[in-house]
Scaffold this motif. Structure first.
Motif, PDB file in Angstrom:
ATOM      1  N   MET A  56     -51.667  12.872 -35.513  1.00 36.00           N
ATOM      2  CA  MET A  56     -51.419  11.500 -35.923  1.00 36.00           C
ATOM      3  C   MET A  56     -49.902  11.250 -35.890  1.00 36.00           C
ATOM      4  O   MET A  56     -49.117  12.068 -36.345  1.00 36.00           O
ATOM      5  N   PHE A  57     -49.499  10.108 -35.393  1.00 38.69           N
ATOM      6  CA  PHE A  57     -48.078   9.749 -35.293  1.00 38.69           C
ATOM      7  C   PHE A  57     -47.578   9.202 -36.617  1.00 38.69           C
ATOM      8  O   PHE A  57     -48.218   8.362 -37.243  1.00 38.69           O
ATOM      9  N   THR A  58     -46.438   9.705 -37.040  1.00 37.52           N
ATOM     10  CA  THR A  58     -45.788   9.205 -38.245  1.00 37.52           C
ATOM     11  C   THR A  58     -44.287   9.426 -38.122  1.00 37.52           C
ATOM     12  O   THR A  58     -43.854  10.355 -37.453  1.00 37.52           O
ATOM     13  N   LEU A  59     -43.505   8.562 -38.731  1.00 38.83           N
ATOM     14  CA  LEU A  59     -42.051   8.713 -38.725  1.00 38.83           C
ATOM     15  C   LEU A  59     -41.588   9.684 -39.803  1.00 38.83           C
ATOM     16  O   LEU A  59     -40.424  10.036 -39.856  1.00 38.83           O
ATOM     17  N   TYR A  60     -42.498  10.112 -40.675  1.00 41.96           N
ATOM     18  CA  TYR A  60     -42.153  11.054 -41.734  1.00 41.96           C
ATOM     19  C   TYR A  60     -42.750  12.421 -41.411  1.00 41.96           C
ATOM     20  O   TYR A  60     -43.906  12.532 -41.026  1.00 41.96           O
ATOM     21  N   LYS A  61     -41.953  13.444 -41.562  1.00 43.30           N
ATOM     22  CA  LYS A  61     -42.388  14.816 -41.341  1.00 43.30           C
ATOM     23  C   LYS A  61     -42.174  15.587 -42.640  1.00 43.30           C
ATOM     24  O   LYS A  61     -41.413  15.174 -43.507  1.00 43.30           O
ATOM     25  N   SER A  62     -42.826  16.733 -42.759  1.00 41.74           N
ATOM     26  CA  SER A  62     -42.648  17.549 -43.957  1.00 41.74           C
ATOM     27  C   SER A  62     -42.663  19.022 -43.580  1.00 41.74           C
ATOM     28  O   SER A  62     -43.162  19.398 -42.526  1.00 41.74           O
ATOM     29  N   TYR A  63     -42.097  19.815 -44.462  1.00 34.91           N
ATOM     30  CA  TYR A  63     -42.135  21.263 -44.302  1.00 34.91           C
ATOM     31  C   TYR A  63     -42.118  21.908 -45.680  1.00 34.91           C
ATOM     32  O   TYR A  63     -41.743  21.288 -46.677  1.00 34.91           O
ATOM     33  N   CYS A  64     -42.535  23.150 -45.726  1.00 33.20           N
ATOM     34  CA  CYS A  64     -42.561  23.903 -46.975  1.00 33.20           C
ATOM     35  C   CYS A  64     -41.486  24.983 -46.920  1.00 33.20           C
ATOM     36  O   CYS A  64     -41.611  25.931 -46.147  1.00 33.20           O
ATOM     37  N   PRO A  65     -40.420  24.847 -47.723  1.00 31.48           N
ATOM     38  CA  PRO A  65     -39.371  25.867 -47.709  1.00 31.48           C
ATOM     39  C   PRO A  65     -39.825  27.151 -48.399  1.00 31.48           C
ATOM     40  O   PRO A  65     -40.798  27.167 -49.153  1.00 31.48           O
ATOM     41  N   VAL A  66     -39.100  28.223 -48.137  1.00 30.58           N
ATOM     42  CA  VAL A  66     -39.392  29.510 -48.774  1.00 30.58           C
ATOM     43  C   VAL A  66     -39.030  29.417 -50.254  1.00 30.58           C
ATOM     44  O   VAL A  66     -37.971  28.915 -50.617  1.00 30.58           O
ATOM     45  N   VAL A  67     -39.918  29.877 -51.088  1.00 27.36           N
ATOM     46  CA  VAL A  67     -39.702  29.852 -52.533  1.00 27.36           C
ATOM     47  C   VAL A  67     -39.539  31.286 -53.010  1.00 27.36           C
ATOM     48  O   VAL A  67     -40.377  32.142 -52.737  1.00 27.36           O
ATOM     49  N   SER A  68     -38.459  31.541 -53.709  1.00 26.98           N
ATOM     50  CA  SER A  68     -38.185  32.876 -54.227  1.00 26.98           C
ATOM     51  C   SER A  68     -38.537  32.937 -55.714  1.00 26.98           C
ATOM     52  O   SER A  68     -38.330  31.970 -56.444  1.00 26.98           O
ATOM     53  N   PRO A  69     -39.059  34.062 -56.171  1.00 30.98           N
ATOM     54  CA  PRO A  69     -39.338  34.178 -57.607  1.00 30.98           C
ATOM     55  C   PRO A  69     -38.053  34.242 -58.437  1.00 30.98           C
ATOM     56  O   PRO A  69     -38.093  34.112 -59.646  1.00 30.98           O
ATOM     57  N   PHE A  70     -36.908  34.416 -57.777  1.00 33.10           N
ATOM     58  CA  PHE A  70     -35.633  34.518 -58.484  1.00 33.10           C
ATOM     59  C   PHE A  70     -34.850  33.207 -58.479  1.00 33.10           C
ATOM     60  O   PHE A  70     -33.703  33.179 -58.919  1.00 33.10           O
ATOM     61  N   ASP A  71     -35.426  32.120 -57.966  1.00 36.85           N
ATOM     62  CA  ASP A  71     -34.746  30.826 -57.985  1.00 36.85           C
ATOM     63  C   ASP A  71     -34.543  30.389 -59.435  1.00 36.85           C
ATOM     64  O   ASP A  71     -35.482  30.447 -60.241  1.00 36.85           O
ATOM     65  N   PRO A  72     -33.337  29.935 -59.781  1.00 37.94           N
ATOM     66  CA  PRO A  72     -33.090  29.542 -61.174  1.00 37.94           C
ATOM     67  C   PRO A  72     -33.723  28.203 -61.548  1.00 37.94           C
ATOM     68  O   PRO A  72     -33.929  27.927 -62.724  1.00 37.94           O
ATOM     69  N   CYS A  73     -34.036  27.370 -60.560  1.00 30.53           N
ATOM     70  CA  CYS A  73     -34.598  26.041 -60.835  1.00 30.53           C
ATOM     71  C   CYS A  73     -36.034  25.968 -60.346  1.00 30.53           C
ATOM     72  O   CYS A  73     -36.485  26.772 -59.540  1.00 30.53           O
ATOM     73  N   LYS A  74     -36.740  24.973 -60.830  1.00 31.19           N
ATOM     74  CA  LYS A  74     -38.103  24.739 -60.372  1.00 31.19           C
ATOM     75  C   LYS A  74     -38.063  24.420 -58.871  1.00 31.19           C
ATOM     76  O   LYS A  74     -37.312  23.538 -58.446  1.00 31.19           O
ATOM     77  N   PRO A  75     -38.847  25.110 -58.045  1.00 33.44           N
ATOM     78  CA  PRO A  75     -38.762  24.900 -56.600  1.00 33.44           C
ATOM     79  C   PRO A  75     -39.424  23.597 -56.162  1.00 33.44           C
ATOM     80  O   PRO A  75     -40.364  23.107 -56.791  1.00 33.44           O
ATOM     81  N   ILE A  76     -38.907  23.048 -55.073  1.00 31.68           N
ATOM     82  CA  ILE A  76     -39.536  21.908 -54.415  1.00 31.68           C
ATOM     83  C   ILE A  76     -40.456  22.501 -53.359  1.00 31.68           C
ATOM     84  O   ILE A  76     -39.997  23.151 -52.416  1.00 31.68           O
ATOM     85  N   LEU A  77     -41.752  22.334 -53.517  1.00 31.66           N
ATOM     86  CA  LEU A  77     -42.709  23.002 -52.649  1.00 31.66           C
ATOM     87  C   LEU A  77     -42.867  22.339 -51.287  1.00 31.66           C
ATOM     88  O   LEU A  77     -43.239  22.996 -50.318  1.00 31.66           O
ATOM     89  N   GLU A  78     -42.599  21.043 -51.216  1.00 26.82           N
ATOM     90  CA  GLU A  78     -42.696  20.336 -49.931  1.00 26.82           C
ATOM     91  C   GLU A  78     -41.510  19.394 -49.812  1.00 26.82           C
ATOM     92  O   GLU A  78     -41.245  18.615 -50.718  1.00 26.82           O
ATOM     93  N   LYS A  79     -40.818  19.466 -48.690  1.00 26.61           N
ATOM     94  CA  LYS A  79     -39.694  18.564 -48.437  1.00 26.61           C
ATOM     95  C   LYS A  79     -40.089  17.605 -47.329  1.00 26.61           C
ATOM     96  O   LYS A  79     -40.694  18.003 -46.332  1.00 26.61           O
ATOM     97  N   ILE A  80     -39.734  16.341 -47.495  1.00 28.33           N
ATOM     98  CA  ILE A  80     -40.107  15.287 -46.558  1.00 28.33           C
ATOM     99  C   ILE A  80     -38.842  14.678 -45.982  1.00 28.33           C
ATOM    100  O   ILE A  80     -37.873  14.462 -46.702  1.00 28.33           O
ATOM    101  N   TYR A  81     -38.851  14.418 -44.676  1.00 25.90           N
ATOM    102  CA  TYR A  81     -37.713  13.793 -44.026  1.00 25.90           C
ATOM    103  C   TYR A  81     -38.196  12.753 -43.023  1.00 25.90           C
ATOM    104  O   TYR A  81     -39.341  12.783 -42.570  1.00 25.90           O
ATOM    105  N   SER A  82     -37.317  11.835 -42.693  1.00 25.77           N
ATOM    106  CA  SER A  82     -37.636  10.737 -41.786  1.00 25.77           C
ATOM    107  C   SER A  82     -37.039  11.020 -40.417  1.00 25.77           C
ATOM    108  O   SER A  82     -35.928  11.524 -40.302  1.00 25.77           O
TER     109      SER A  82
END
Length: 76
Positions: free
Chosen positions: A1-27
């Protein structure tokens, strides 16, 4: 399906000090999907083109943050 918005899932480390963003969206801009500029494209008026940032209507991309709230309170 065609869309101007794409997404990806970055690598999440158990040692990240902040709550991880599980999905990032870009235009992605519409001009990526047009291989060449066809003749006789519809155009904005000069004043509208200054506001839109492009002269040709098919190349206009009104970027909206996918997390923004609309006037009704629902995400777009």
């Amino acid at each position: 399906m065609f869309t101007l918005y794409k997404s990806y899932c970055p690598v999440v480390s158990p040692f990240d000090p902040c709550k991880p963003i599980l999905e990032k969206i870009y235009s992605t801009p519409p001009n990526l999907y047009i291989g060449f500029q066809p003749p006789n494209l519809p155009q904005f008026t000069p004043l509208e083109a200054l506001k839109a940032g492009t002269l040709w209507k098919p190349f206009y991309d009104p970027y909206f943050n996918p997390f923004e709230k609309t006037k009704g309170g629902l995400p777009r």
